[in-house]
Design an enzyme around this catalytic site. Structure first.
Site, PDB file in Angstrom:
ATOM      1  N   GLU A 285     157.450  82.788  77.651  1.00 35.83           N
ATOM      2  CA  GLU A 285     156.843  84.039  77.707  1.00 35.83           C
ATOM      3  C   GLU A 285     157.036  85.097  76.465  1.00 35.83           C
ATOM      4  O   GLU A 285     158.319  84.898  75.949  1.00 35.83           O
ATOM      5  CB  GLU A 285     157.246  84.973  78.973  1.00 35.83           C
ATOM      6  CG  GLU A 285     156.786  86.235  79.275  1.00 35.83           C
ATOM      7  CD  GLU A 285     157.467  87.091  80.345  1.00 35.83           C
ATOM      8  OE1 GLU A 285     157.054  88.188  80.574  1.00 35.83           O
ATOM      9  OE2 GLU A 285     158.523  86.636  80.489  1.00 35.83           O
ATOM     10  N   LYS A 349     148.661  88.568  82.419  1.00 40.40           N
ATOM     11  CA  LYS A 349     149.668  88.755  83.658  1.00 40.40           C
ATOM     12  C   LYS A 349     149.053  89.538  84.561  1.00 40.40           C
ATOM     13  O   LYS A 349     148.516  90.919  84.131  1.00 40.40           O
ATOM     14  CB  LYS A 349     150.914  89.283  83.157  1.00 40.40           C
ATOM     15  CG  LYS A 349     152.013  89.230  84.304  1.00 40.40           C
ATOM     16  CD  LYS A 349     153.266  89.702  83.818  1.00 40.40           C
ATOM     17  CE  LYS A 349     154.353  89.724  85.022  1.00 40.40           C
ATOM     18  NZ  LYS A 349     155.600  89.942  84.588  1.00 40.40           N
ATOM     19  N   CYS A 402     156.225  85.081  84.312  1.00 40.33           N
ATOM     20  CA  CYS A 402     157.694  85.796  84.679  1.00 40.33           C
ATOM     21  C   CYS A 402     157.657  85.824  85.970  1.00 40.33           C
ATOM     22  O   CYS A 402     157.399  84.580  86.806  1.00 40.33           O
ATOM     23  CB  CYS A 402     157.671  87.339  84.151  1.00 40.33           C
ATOM     24  SG  CYS A 402     159.159  87.991  84.299  1.00 40.33           S
TER      25      CYS A 402
END
Length: 526
Positions: A285, A349, A402
């Site tokens: 990430e 995301k 994440c």
């Protein structure tokens, strides 16, 4: 056991409050990295006895009758979450301007999360029959409140009780059928059964039933592990995970950002065992330390890195101009690069971290001087819906950036088209604390629940290739800079979709609730 049970039931005042807090803290020992599975038996046995003695005065009204039970449940939850989430102070201590928020993270968030456990105990106390029935009611209440915790105020299901019942892959397999909430239901039902030994009522049938459920867990787990074992197949792929261990104090200048990018390229070029170049290279990430589209020479260097038929997936920050007069938007994203260094697929995301990536009630909190911890002004924007990452050749991966990996219920039907899950994360924020181990364990369970292998690249670890049955095919230890090379099959296994798992969970919840209700009128369960 009876003498111990009576002393807990009759405890009073600060001793009773301390015992409830300590019981919850003991339960946290079952979380990674310790994984002391037996600790939950102690925690929930004490909790049942404490609830036995938490009856309010009949003359005090509805709230007065349930308040003692709520208090016990809240203290239990506060102990559990403080002991399990103390590491949240780590990212705040990394920046001096946020040290003031440490008490809010270490005590404030656990205090809020403990409300769910307080409500669970209060709900259970409303129907608190004798014998096995009260254990059944407690299991139902915890399962329902953990289900609510998974989505209320965007949800934070971290360290749900069900995870403590799945310390190893063989014990994770039933999650494929009933989800984490279902595992919470059965876990509390089993963990609390020893309480019956101290009060005598329903002990024989309760302990027998708990033993049978544990045996069924291991039995089904053994069968599923064999059925869903990772086997070579036509869709086999070789993968290199890059774990750079880039510190929080790096990347503040152009020179340091270039050094980070150089390190990623150097690690990616390391010779592989056997000399075969990996088909897929994966960076974690936000690994690319600058806005890629503003640094065109980086594309040339990526093209030089990648050989024919090689692909790179990298975490990055994507910038988007919203138009004249509007602030620029930033997205936590993943890019797919082909062998010519061109972006061929991308995903943003969807589920952002509150206070870390965006500010809830931003206007109000900023007026109080409270700003987001995220490095970018204004934090990140969220994608409207998930987008599969498509590799050259057509194979697709479902991206989880994440802590999206701990929300399996949000993983949509598009996962049926995916050959694997890919989790890009930067757990350097957790430091050398249990946070990274807890995050990895929950991602591992998600792979089992979805029936898909997982490619997991973490900046500081734990990076790993996880099979669809939860086995770790290969991985790197935490805070070890280097690469992980592995070859495995990108092949999904048969697994229930979210709606089917949800249906199974609610059917099981109703069944165990009926045990609680039936125990009021039948001597069998008393």
């Amino acid at each position: 056991m009876e003498r111990l049970a009576n002393s807990v039931i009759l405890s009073w005042g600060w001793k009773r409050a301390l015992l409830a807090f300590v019981a919850g803290a003991i339960g946290a020992l079952a979380l990674p990295p310790l994984n002391v599975f037996a600790a939950m038996f102690v925690a929930f046995t004490l909790l049942v006895w404490l609830i036995d003695g938490a009856a309010g005065s009949p003359e005090s009204g509805f709230f007065g009758r349930i308040l003692p039970a709520f208090g016990i449940g809240w203290l239990f939850g506060f102990g559990y979450f403080v002991a399990g989430l103390w590491w949240l102070a780590s990212p705040l201590l990394a920046d001096p301007q946020f040290k003031w928020a440490v008490p809010l993270a270490v005590a404030g968030l656990p205090a809020f999360l403990a409300i769910f456990y307080g409500l669970a105990v209060a709900l259970a106390r409303l129907l608190w029959p004798d014998g096995i029935g009260r254990v059944a009611m407690l299991a139902v209440s915890f399962a329902v409140l953990e289900w609510l915790r998974s989505f209320v105020l965007t949800g934070f299901p971290w360290n749900a009780i069900g995870y403590t019942a799945m310390p190893i892959p063989i014990m994770m397999q039933p999650v494929r059928l009933i989800g984490v909430e279902g595992m919470t239901l059965l876990a509390v039902f089993v963990f609390a059964m020893p309480a019956l030994l101290g009060t005598g009522k329903g002990a024989r049938i309760g302990v027998t039933l708990a033993a049978l459920l544990l045996a069924a867990d291991f039995g089904y787990g053994y069968w599923a592990m064999q059925r869903f074992a990772a086997r070579p197949g036509k869709s086999e792929i070789s993968v290199r995970l890059v774990q750079p261990v880039t510190g929080l104090d790096e990347g503040d200048t152009d020179e340091s950002r270039n050094a980070i990018f150089d390190k990623l390229l150097t690690l990616s070029k390391l010779p592989a065992e056997g000399g075969k170049k990996p088909d897929l290279i994966v960076w974690p990430e936000t690994a690319i330390p600058f806005i890629l589209t503003e640094k065109q020479e980086a594309f040339t260097r990526l093209a030089d890195l990648l050989h024919d038929n090689q692909t790179l997936i990298a975490g990055t920050v994507r910038a988007e101009d919203a138009g004249p007069g509007s602030p620029r938007r930033y997205y936590n994203s993943a890019y797919v690069f082909d062998s010519e260094g061109q972006i061929v697929s991308a995903a943003d995301k969807v589920h952002l971290v509150p206070f870390g990536e965006y500010m809830p009630f931003a206007g109000l909190l900023r007026s109080w001087g409270i700003d987001t911890i995220a490095a970018l002004p204004g934090g990140y924007s969220a994608a409207v819906s998930p987008n599969l990452l498509t590799l050259p050749g057509g194979r697709q991966l479902y991206p989880l950036i994440c802590y999206e990996a701990i929300f399996p219920d949000e993983i949509g039907p598009a996962s049926a088209r995916a050959s694997a899950l890919i989790n890009l994360t930067n757990d350097i924020w957790f430091g050398r604390t249990p946070g990274a181990y807890q995050h990895f364990h929950q991602a591992q369970v998600t792979a089992v629940e979805l029936g898909l292998p997982m490619i997991r690249s973490a900046n500081s670890g734990i990076s790993a290739i996880i099979a669809a049955n939860g086995q770790i095919i290969s991985g790197a230890t935490i805070y070890t800079s280097g690469v992980v090379d592995s070859t495995f099959a990108l092949k999904s296994v048969s697994s229930l979709n979210n709606s089917a798992r949800g249906t199974n969970f609610w059917l099981l919840t109703v069944l165990i609730f009926l045990i609680a209700a039936f125990s009021r009128v039948s001597f069998i369960f008393r």
